[in-house]
Design a protein around this motif. Structure first.
Motif, PDB file in Angstrom:
ATOM      1  N   UNK A  68      -6.207   0.762  -0.759  1.00 38.90           N
ATOM      2  CA  UNK A  68      -7.666   0.919  -0.905  1.00 38.90           C
ATOM      3  C   UNK A  68      -8.401   0.497   0.364  1.00 38.90           C
ATOM      4  N   UNK A  69      -7.905  -0.559   1.005  1.00 42.65           N
ATOM      5  CA  UNK A  69      -8.549  -1.001   2.239  1.00 42.65           C
ATOM      6  C   UNK A  69      -8.322   0.026   3.340  1.00 42.65           C
ATOM      7  N   UNK A  70      -7.123   0.577   3.399  1.00 39.55           N
ATOM      8  CA  UNK A  70      -6.818   1.614   4.394  1.00 39.55           C
ATOM      9  C   UNK A  70      -7.781   2.792   4.245  1.00 39.55           C
ATOM     10  N   UNK A  71      -7.905   3.268   3.014  1.00 46.87           N
ATOM     11  CA  UNK A  71      -8.779   4.420   2.759  1.00 46.87           C
ATOM     12  C   UNK A  71     -10.234   4.078   3.090  1.00 46.87           C
ATOM     13  N   UNK A  72     -10.656   2.842   2.770  1.00 46.74           N
ATOM     14  CA  UNK A  72     -12.049   2.451   3.011  1.00 46.74           C
ATOM     15  C   UNK A  72     -12.369   2.378   4.499  1.00 46.74           C
ATOM     16  N   UNK A  73     -11.445   1.913   5.319  1.00 47.69           N
ATOM     17  CA  UNK A  73     -11.780   1.746   6.737  1.00 47.69           C
ATOM     18  C   UNK A  73     -11.371   2.946   7.595  1.00 47.69           C
ATOM     19  N   UNK A  74     -10.375   3.725   7.145  1.00 49.47           N
ATOM     20  CA  UNK A  74      -9.921   4.858   7.965  1.00 49.47           C
ATOM     21  C   UNK A  74     -10.274   6.209   7.354  1.00 49.47           C
ATOM     22  N   UNK A  75     -10.826   6.174   6.133  1.00 53.09           N
ATOM     23  CA  UNK A  75     -11.337   7.388   5.488  1.00 53.09           C
ATOM     24  C   UNK A  75     -10.280   8.462   5.284  1.00 53.09           C
ATOM     25  N   UNK A  76      -9.057   8.045   5.063  1.00 54.91           N
ATOM     26  CA  UNK A  76      -7.974   8.977   4.705  1.00 54.91           C
ATOM     27  C   UNK A  76      -6.851   8.165   4.092  1.00 54.91           C
ATOM     28  N   UNK A  77      -5.887   8.875   3.465  1.00 56.67           N
ATOM     29  CA  UNK A  77      -4.718   8.191   2.922  1.00 56.67           C
ATOM     30  C   UNK A  77      -3.740   7.868   4.059  1.00 56.67           C
TER      31      UNK A  77
END
Ligand SMILES: [Mg+2]
Length: 235
Positions: A68-77
């Motif tokens: 979830x943090x990855x998606x929130x800061x990098x805007x992709x999976x």
């Protein structure tokens, strides 16, 4: 067995054999070591000192926190390789952040309670959203690993009910006898712990020692609520 009325069987007192403990906020607090290690891993890999507290809740499993943090800061999976690398760097930093944490502490009553429960014949396990390695890094600083001979971890499932059921299966493997959910009790500090315990058909003791107060734990469905482990468990 079938000629025994169900009412007789269900009125027999429950004898609990195994106790499953959550780690963060129940046995120890790491003083922000977990969040610091994620921040360092994201900073090293992506130049972003990501704050997991902005994107995730207390009690989520590590894989969910990372994703979830990855998606929130990098805007992709993340790709599979990126995610594996992220988990590796996070565990790498966690050794250091736990060792360096000034606010790391063992919560009230834990160091007296665990040996006493073993002496009384209970089987002690871990049930946590931490990856298995992260759980043991966090427990190691206070030398608490030795009390726990089985567990269910965030690396087993992102569903806390499922990882709690896995903990029970492992207890059965370790001790060579089947254990029913009614023979176990979960001890945790958040409504997530209660939900996970109930998902596996196990009663839950809420410990109002850190993140949530007694009222919130009761509202979250805890079967019992205690102020700290110094009070002992309602067994
Ligand atoms: Mg907790």
């Amino acid at each position: 067995m079938s000629d025994i009325p169900a009412t007789v069987a269900s009125s027999e007192p429950v004898h609990r054999l195994a106790i499953l403990f959550d780690i963060d906020g129940t046995l120890i607090i790491s003083g922000g070591a977990g969040a610091a290690s994620w921040r360092m891993a994201f900073d090293e890999l992506y130049g972003i000192p990501a704050d997991i507290g902005q994107f995730t809740d207390t009690g989520m499993t590590d894989p969910d926190v990372g994703r979830q943090t990855f998606v929130a800061v990098l805007h992709r999976q993340p790709s599979r390789a990126e995610f594996a690398k992220l988990l590796e760097r996070r565990l790498h930093y966690l050794y250091q952040t736990v060792a360096d944490s000034k606010d790391y502490r063992v919560l009230d009553g834990v160091e007296e309670l665990l040996p006493r429960l073993l002496d009384e014949g209970y089987l002690l396990g871990i049930v946590t959203g931490n990856l298995e390695a992260a759980a043991h890094i966090k427990l190691h600083r206070a030398k608490l690993n030795r009390f726990f001979s089985f567990g269910g971890y965030g690396s087993d499932s992102t569903d806390r009910g499922e990882l709690t059921r896995i903990a029970l299966q492992r207890a059965a493997l370790v001790y060579g006898e089947a254990l029913g959910p009614e023979q176990c009790i979960v001890v945790g500090d958040t409504p997530h712990d209660v939900e996970g315990a109930h998902g596996a058909g196990i009663a839950c003791v809420g410990v109002a020692s850190h993140n949530f107060n007694a009222e919130q734990l009761r509202a979250g469905g805890a079967d019992y609520v205690i102020g700290s482990l110094r009070e002992g468990l309602p067994l």
